[in-house]
Design a protein around this motif. Structure first.
Motif, PDB file in Angstrom:
ATOM      1  N   PRO A   1       8.567  -9.585   1.557  1.00 46.85           N
ATOM      2  CA  PRO A   1       7.346 -10.169   0.997  1.00 46.85           C
ATOM      3  C   PRO A   1       6.108  -9.287   1.136  1.00 46.85           C
ATOM      4  O   PRO A   1       5.344  -9.163   0.171  1.00 46.85           O
ATOM      5  N   PRO A   2       5.857  -8.625   2.288  1.00 46.09           N
ATOM      6  CA  PRO A   2       4.675  -7.771   2.381  1.00 46.09           C
ATOM      7  C   PRO A   2       4.703  -6.603   1.394  1.00 46.09           C
ATOM      8  O   PRO A   2       3.683  -6.275   0.781  1.00 46.09           O
ATOM      9  N   THR A   3       5.869  -5.981   1.248  1.00 40.87           N
ATOM     10  CA  THR A   3       5.979  -4.844   0.325  1.00 40.87           C
ATOM     11  C   THR A   3       5.786  -5.303  -1.113  1.00 40.87           C
ATOM     12  O   THR A   3       5.146  -4.618  -1.912  1.00 40.87           O
ATOM     13  N   ARG A   4       6.328  -6.478  -1.456  1.00 37.42           N
ATOM     14  CA  ARG A   4       6.121  -7.017  -2.804  1.00 37.42           C
ATOM     15  C   ARG A   4       4.641  -7.268  -3.059  1.00 37.42           C
ATOM     16  O   ARG A   4       4.127  -6.993  -4.148  1.00 37.42           O
ATOM     17  N   LEU A   5       3.944  -7.816  -2.054  1.00 41.88           N
ATOM     18  CA  LEU A   5       2.514  -8.083  -2.204  1.00 41.88           C
ATOM     19  C   LEU A   5       1.745  -6.795  -2.471  1.00 41.88           C
ATOM     20  O   LEU A   5       0.924  -6.732  -3.394  1.00 41.88           O
ATOM     21  N   VAL A   6       2.006  -5.768  -1.674  1.00 40.94           N
ATOM     22  CA  VAL A   6       1.311  -4.488  -1.853  1.00 40.94           C
ATOM     23  C   VAL A   6       1.616  -3.908  -3.231  1.00 40.94           C
ATOM     24  O   VAL A   6       0.721  -3.419  -3.928  1.00 40.94           O
ATOM     25  N   PHE A   7       2.870  -3.988  -3.647  1.00 40.46           N
ATOM     26  CA  PHE A   7       3.284  -3.444  -4.941  1.00 40.46           C
ATOM     27  C   PHE A   7       2.541  -4.133  -6.083  1.00 40.46           C
ATOM     28  O   PHE A   7       1.930  -3.472  -6.931  1.00 40.46           O
ATOM     29  N   TYR A   8       2.570  -5.466  -6.096  1.00 35.30           N
ATOM     30  CA  TYR A   8       1.918  -6.206  -7.183  1.00 35.30           C
ATOM     31  C   TYR A   8       0.397  -6.014  -7.150  1.00 35.30           C
ATOM     32  O   TYR A   8      -0.240  -5.802  -8.186  1.00 35.30           O
ATOM     33  N   GLU A   9      -0.182  -6.107  -5.957  1.00 39.13           N
ATOM     34  CA  GLU A   9      -1.639  -5.993  -5.863  1.00 39.13           C
ATOM     35  C   GLU A   9      -2.128  -4.616  -6.289  1.00 39.13           C
ATOM     36  O   GLU A   9      -3.170  -4.499  -6.929  1.00 39.13           O
ATOM     37  N   ASP A  10      -1.377  -3.577  -5.919  1.00 41.66           N
ATOM     38  CA  ASP A  10      -1.866  -2.248  -6.246  1.00 41.66           C
ATOM     39  C   ASP A  10      -1.573  -1.846  -7.682  1.00 41.66           C
ATOM     40  O   ASP A  10      -2.212  -0.921  -8.201  1.00 41.66           O
ATOM     41  N   ILE A  11      -0.640  -2.515  -8.334  1.00 47.25           N
ATOM     42  CA  ILE A  11      -0.531  -2.346  -9.787  1.00 47.25           C
ATOM     43  C   ILE A  11      -1.820  -2.850 -10.436  1.00 47.25           C
ATOM     44  O   ILE A  11      -2.422  -2.181 -11.281  1.00 47.25           O
ATOM     45  N   ILE A  12      -2.248  -4.048 -10.011  1.00 55.31           N
ATOM     46  CA  ILE A  12      -3.477  -4.630 -10.545  1.00 55.31           C
ATOM     47  C   ILE A  12      -4.684  -3.789 -10.136  1.00 55.31           C
ATOM     48  O   ILE A  12      -5.600  -3.566 -10.933  1.00 55.31           O
ATOM     49  N   ALA A  13      -4.700  -3.298  -8.882  1.00 57.08           N
ATOM     50  CA  ALA A  13      -5.846  -2.513  -8.401  1.00 57.08           C
ATOM     51  C   ALA A  13      -5.997  -1.215  -9.190  1.00 57.08           C
ATOM     52  O   ALA A  13      -7.112  -0.849  -9.590  1.00 57.08           O
ATOM     53  N   THR A  14      -4.872  -0.528  -9.389  1.00 59.57           N
ATOM     54  CA  THR A  14      -4.924   0.736 -10.127  1.00 59.57           C
ATOM     55  C   THR A  14      -5.338   0.504 -11.576  1.00 59.57           C
ATOM     56  O   THR A  14      -6.204   1.203 -12.115  1.00 59.57           O
ATOM     57  N   PHE A  15      -4.707  -0.504 -12.199  1.00 62.18           N
ATOM     58  CA  PHE A  15      -5.055  -0.825 -13.585  1.00 62.18           C
ATOM     59  C   PHE A  15      -6.495  -1.316 -13.682  1.00 62.18           C
ATOM     60  O   PHE A  15      -7.227  -0.967 -14.622  1.00 62.18           O
ATOM     61  N   GLY A  16      -6.919  -2.130 -12.685  1.00 64.22           N
ATOM     62  CA  GLY A  16      -8.281  -2.650 -12.684  1.00 64.22           C
ATOM     63  C   GLY A  16      -9.323  -1.553 -12.560  1.00 64.22           C
ATOM     64  O   GLY A  16     -10.374  -1.595 -13.217  1.00 64.22           O
ATOM     65  N   ALA A  17      -9.047  -0.539 -11.720  1.00 60.14           N
ATOM     66  CA  ALA A  17      -9.975   0.581 -11.568  1.00 60.14           C
ATOM     67  C   ALA A  17     -10.068   1.387 -12.870  1.00 60.14           C
ATOM     68  O   ALA A  17     -11.159   1.811 -13.273  1.00 60.14           O
ATOM     69  N   LEU A  18      -8.912   1.571 -13.529  1.00 60.71           N
ATOM     70  CA  LEU A  18      -8.920   2.266 -14.824  1.00 60.71           C
ATOM     71  C   LEU A  18      -9.699   1.468 -15.864  1.00 60.71           C
ATOM     72  O   LEU A  18     -10.481   2.023 -16.646  1.00 60.71           O
ATOM     73  N   LEU A  19      -9.474   0.143 -15.867  1.00 57.27           N
ATOM     74  CA  LEU A  19     -10.176  -0.725 -16.806  1.00 57.27           C
ATOM     75  C   LEU A  19     -11.679  -0.693 -16.563  1.00 57.27           C
ATOM     76  O   LEU A  19     -12.479  -0.618 -17.508  1.00 57.27           O
ATOM     77  N   ALA A  20     -12.069  -0.722 -15.294  1.00 55.20           N
ATOM     78  CA  ALA A  20     -13.495  -0.664 -14.950  1.00 55.20           C
ATOM     79  C   ALA A  20     -14.104   0.665 -15.385  1.00 55.20           C
ATOM     80  O   ALA A  20     -15.224   0.708 -15.912  1.00 55.20           O
ATOM     81  N   LEU A  21     -13.359   1.745 -15.198  1.00 51.11           N
ATOM     82  CA  LEU A  21     -13.832   3.078 -15.582  1.00 51.11           C
ATOM     83  C   LEU A  21     -14.080   3.151 -17.090  1.00 51.11           C
ATOM     84  O   LEU A  21     -15.131   3.622 -17.543  1.00 51.11           O
ATOM     85  N   VAL A  22     -13.105   2.659 -17.851  1.00 48.32           N
ATOM     86  CA  VAL A  22     -13.239   2.670 -19.315  1.00 48.32           C
ATOM     87  C   VAL A  22     -14.411   1.796 -19.756  1.00 48.32           C
ATOM     88  O   VAL A  22     -15.219   2.189 -20.607  1.00 48.32           O
ATOM     89  N   SER A  23     -14.539   0.595 -19.162  1.00 42.26           N
ATOM     90  CA  SER A  23     -15.610  -0.337 -19.538  1.00 42.26           C
ATOM     91  C   SER A  23     -16.985   0.266 -19.280  1.00 42.26           C
ATOM     92  O   SER A  23     -17.892   0.174 -20.114  1.00 42.26           O
ATOM     93  N   ILE A  24     -17.136   0.893 -18.116  1.00 38.88           N
ATOM     94  CA  ILE A  24     -18.433   1.465 -17.752  1.00 38.88           C
ATOM     95  C   ILE A  24     -18.799   2.629 -18.670  1.00 38.88           C
ATOM     96  O   ILE A  24     -19.926   2.714 -19.179  1.00 38.88           O
ATOM     97  N   VAL A  25     -17.851   3.518 -18.893  1.00 34.81           N
ATOM     98  CA  VAL A  25     -18.121   4.704 -19.709  1.00 34.81           C
ATOM     99  C   VAL A  25     -18.403   4.315 -21.162  1.00 34.81           C
ATOM    100  O   VAL A  25     -19.374   4.792 -21.773  1.00 34.81           O
ATOM    101  N   VAL A  26     -17.559   3.450 -21.732  1.00 37.33           N
ATOM    102  CA  VAL A  26     -17.733   3.049 -23.131  1.00 37.33           C
ATOM    103  C   VAL A  26     -19.041   2.299 -23.331  1.00 37.33           C
ATOM    104  O   VAL A  26     -19.788   2.547 -24.293  1.00 37.33           O
ATOM    105  N   SER A  27     -19.357   1.363 -22.436  1.00 42.02           N
ATOM    106  CA  SER A  27     -20.596   0.592 -22.574  1.00 42.02           C
ATOM    107  C   SER A  27     -21.827   1.482 -22.434  1.00 42.02           C
ATOM    108  O   SER A  27     -22.848   1.276 -23.104  1.00 42.02           O
TER     109      SER A  27
END
Length: 321
Positions: free
Chosen positions: A166-192
């Motif tokens: 369970p801990p490894t699954r949590l880290v895996f799922y959360e960091d998929i979202i974290a990595t994608f979220g950071a990329l999404l934030a980067l694109v949003s900030i630059v484009v805006s």
């Protein structure tokens, strides 16, 4: 065993992720305060949630390694599921705050400032979260006893993540979202910033909030059934059955029940032995099979019963059915 000795047995992925996300929370928070950017604020909350969650889960995974006691004879394996559910509550709160901030920015868009600071920190965030994600993928391969190299590590992780702890699954799922979220934030900030379409800041913030809700629901469901008590995955059942049947005196498995608690398994099985064996010999075979099962580090305890073979292949028929 002392508390510090237990901590050494805690889940490595969650421990590393907690430290990494604590550092990211600090640097993102400074950038969000200086720039007033909503997407940066959202990703700061995301990193803070991850740091708290993974810290909780690391402690829970360590406590789950505590040896069984007279009062708790099956051990403390499910403690980690409880700690992960606490982490889900934190994720849900952060998701609400992120959605609230995103909606506010959509209604009242603001110009992005300090673009270089925000973009630079988000690039660092993508790198750190990406490294943590790779570590989690490698941990999945280690825990599931699968081999993968290069880009195959990612495919292997998605294929076998359900078999990880369970801990490894949590880290895996959360960091998929974290990595994608950071990329999404980067694109949003630059484009805006370059287009002047500042409402994208709020849209990006809302999308991160939605991702947080999705991960909270998935992790919450998986750990709720784990807390109740769930059967081991089919791959684990097959592996344990193979270990039992590998003994030359075991002809069949009449019944096999494997309960998963955290990353540990409780095995209960009734075996069919060759006919004509004395009780003393049969008892020696049972002890031999039990000792063999205990060589698997994921097996917490074993209860075995024996029958004389009836000549009917039960285990194979059960698998077919």
């Amino acid at each position: 065993m002392t508390f510090f000795q237990l901590l050494k047995k805690g889940n490595k992925s969650s421990g590393i992720a907690a430290l990494g996300n604590t550092a990211l929370t600090i640097i993102k928070g400074i950038a969000a305060f200086i720039s007033g950017n909503g997407t940066m604020f959202a990703t700061t909350l995301h990193s803070a949630a991850d740091a708290i969650n993974q810290g909780f889960v690391f402690i829970g995974s360590a406590l789950a390694e505590k040896a069984p006691t007279k009062r708790f004879p099956t051990g403390f394996g499910r403690v980690v599921n409880l700690f992960v559910l606490i982490a889900v509550i934190v994720i849900s709160i952060m998701a609400y705050e992120t959605l609230h901030k995103g909606w506010e920015l959509i209604q009242h868009p603001k110009a992005t400032t300090n673009i270089l600071l925000n973009a630079g920190i988000l690039v660092i965030a993508v790198i750190i979260d990406g490294l943590i994600l790779i570590k989690a993928m490698k941990e999945i391969a280690h825990e599931t006893r699968t081999e993968a190299k290069g880009f195959g590590v990612a495919a292997n992780a998605f294929k076998h993540v359900s078999l990880a702890s369970p801990p490894t699954r949590l880290v895996f799922y959360e960091d998929i979202i974290a990595t994608f979220g950071a990329l999404l934030a980067l694109v949003s900030i630059v484009v805006s910033y370059f287009t002047g379409f500042y409402v994208l800041d709020g849209v990006g913030t809302m999308m991160i909030g939605v991702l947080l809700i999705g991960i909270a629901v998935k992790i919450g469901y998986e750990n709720t059934i784990g807390l109740i008590g769930v059967a081991a995955p089919k791959d684990v059942e097959d592996r344990i059955a193979e270990m039992i049947l590998s003994d030359p005196d075991v002809e069949d498995i009449k019944n096999l029940r494997i309960l998963q608690e955290g990353r540990k398994y409780h095995v209960e099985s009734y075996m069919e032995l060759k006919p004509g064996l004395s009780l003393a010999v049969a008892d020696d075979i049972k002890i031999r099979v039990k000792d063999h099962l205990y060589t698997d580090p994921d097996i917490a305890d074993v209860t075995l019963g024996i029958f004389e073979s009836d000549g009917v292949k039960t285990w194979g028929m059960n698998e077919t059915e």
